[in-house]
Design an enzyme around this catalytic site. Structure first.
Site, PDB file in Angstrom:
ATOM      1  CE  LYS A 292      50.502  50.269  25.961  1.00 57.19           C
ATOM      2  NZ  LYS A 292      51.919  50.251  25.784  1.00 57.19           N
TER       3      LYS A 292
ATOM      4  CD  GLU B 253      52.905  46.867  25.127  1.00 59.95           C
ATOM      5  OE1 GLU B 253      51.713  46.695  25.432  1.00 59.95           O
ATOM      6  OE2 GLU B 253      53.493  47.972  25.248  1.00 59.95           O
TER       7      GLU B 253
ATOM      8  CG  ASN C  70      46.735  49.840  23.763  1.00 54.77           C
ATOM      9  OD1 ASN C  70      46.001  49.140  24.457  1.00 54.77           O
ATOM     10  ND2 ASN C  70      47.928  49.423  23.336  1.00 54.77           N
TER      11      ASN C  70
ATOM     12  CB  SER D  20      56.565  58.480  23.743  1.00 48.57           C
ATOM     13  OG  SER D  20      57.088  57.373  24.454  1.00 48.57           O
TER      14      SER D  20
ATOM     15  N   GLY E 189      56.150  53.788  25.411  1.00 51.24           N
ATOM     16  CA  GLY E 189      56.284  53.893  26.865  1.00 51.24           C
ATOM     17  C   GLY E 189      57.638  54.392  27.339  1.00 51.24           C
TER      18      GLY E 189
HETATM   19  C1  PEP Z   1      51.082  51.820  22.664  1.00 47.93           C
HETATM   20  O1  PEP Z   1      51.365  50.946  23.457  1.00 47.93           O
HETATM   21  O2  PEP Z   1      50.338  51.571  21.700  1.00 47.93           O
HETATM   22  C2  PEP Z   1      51.648  53.148  22.896  1.00 47.93           C
HETATM   23  C3  PEP Z   1      51.716  53.955  21.896  1.00 47.93           C
HETATM   24  O3  PEP Z   1      52.084  53.417  24.172  1.00 47.93           O
HETATM   25  P1  PEP Z   1      52.649  54.827  24.722  1.00 47.93           P
HETATM   26  O4  PEP Z   1      51.792  55.925  24.159  1.00 47.93           O
HETATM   27  O5  PEP Z   1      52.532  54.734  26.212  1.00 47.93           O
HETATM   28  O6  PEP Z   1      54.056  54.943  24.245  1.00 47.93           O
END
Ligand code: PEP
Length: 259
Positions: free
Chosen positions: A17, A109, A15, A221, A183
């Site tokens: 984003k 989000e 993703n 993460s 994140g």
């Molecule tokens: C996400 O936003 O779907 C996500 C898993 O972000 P991250 O891997 O950066 O935690």
């Protein structure tokens, strides 16, 4: 006892984003395509969900690549309707037209920033199915919900409210993403992930004839350093990866960790 199904090909989804401009993003995507084109056994299917502005750009590279059966593109959100006066929104049909095969719906989000309720997420998942896209439906609790012992109840409620009756293992993927792990560099314990994924599996099995065949991704993460441990837990059929999906150098070791 984990429920196992031969139908569950692992899925590693990136993703991106609101990140990426055409030239550097194209370079990273082509690196991923090149990794995926190498003649070796690859268990996982790969999906990259770039910002909508990049879908057609990346789809042009994808069409010319030798990785079409291993890599797919996805959107990050869609509007429930097919078209109309909805400034700034994008229909599932438009994503499909631009080259997507998947779309993420109900990301935390979107739920937080745009007030998306379970009913809205369900309508978006229905729109994805109508357009012939597979919906990656996100669920997950906040830290306050986990700390107050409500994580399971919240996830069950989101699952029940966000999945349309027409969902099946081919058109729907579940992503369990604890909001507090996104994140932040923090992840739940393997025990907690196994517990939530087990509950999601039980709920799917109760509600859908092919509930044992749905893929359930973990997200939050996921990094090269923790991927092998997280991706090999019971009922974890892949990952939804945010930050670490932005470069091939970080993303590919996560794909390789699942095999
Ligand atoms: C996400 O936003 O779907 C996500 C898993 O972000 P991250 O891997 O950066 O935690």
């Amino acid at each position: 006892m984990p429920v196992r199904s031969k139908a569950r090909r692992p899925l590693i989804a990136g993703n991106w984003k609101m990140n990426g401009l055409a030239r550097p993003a194209g370079t990273e995507f082509r690196k991923i395509l090149r990794h995926a084109a190498l003649p070796r056994r690859l268990k996982s299917e790969i999906v990259i969900c770039p910002p909508a502005t990049l879908l057609a750009v990346l789809a042009a590279f994808w069409r010319r690549s030798g990785s079409k059966r291993r890599v797919a593109l996805g959107g990050q959100d869609c509007h429930p309707k097919t078209h109309g006066a909805h400034t700034g929104d994008i229909a599932a049909e438009m994503l499909r037209d631009a080259g997507a095969a998947f779309v993420i719906v109900g990301h935390s989000e979107r739920r937080a920033d745009h007030g998306e309720t379970n009913a809205v997420v369900r309508a978006k998942a229905e729109a994805a199915h109508r357009a012939g896209l597979a919906a990656i439906v996100c669920v997950g609790e906040t830290l306050a919900e986990r700390d107050s012992g409500r994580a399971i109840a919240v996830v069950e409620d989101q699952l029940a409210g966000s999945l349309p009756a027409g969902a099946n293992a081919r058109n729907t993927v579940i992503a369990y993403e604890p909001v507090w792990a996104i994140g932040t560099g923090r992840t739940p314990t393997p025990r907690d992930i196994t517990q939530v994924h087990g509950v999601i599996r039980q709920n799917l099995a109760k509600s859908f004839a092919d509930g044992t065949d749905f893929r359930i991704l973990y997200g939050g993460s996921v990094k090269p350093a923790n991927a092998a441990e997280l991706l090999n837990l019971a009922n974890v059929d892949g990952a939804l990866v945010g930050g670490a999906s932005l470069t091939a150098a970080e993303f590919w070791p996560i794909v390789a960790a699942k095999g």
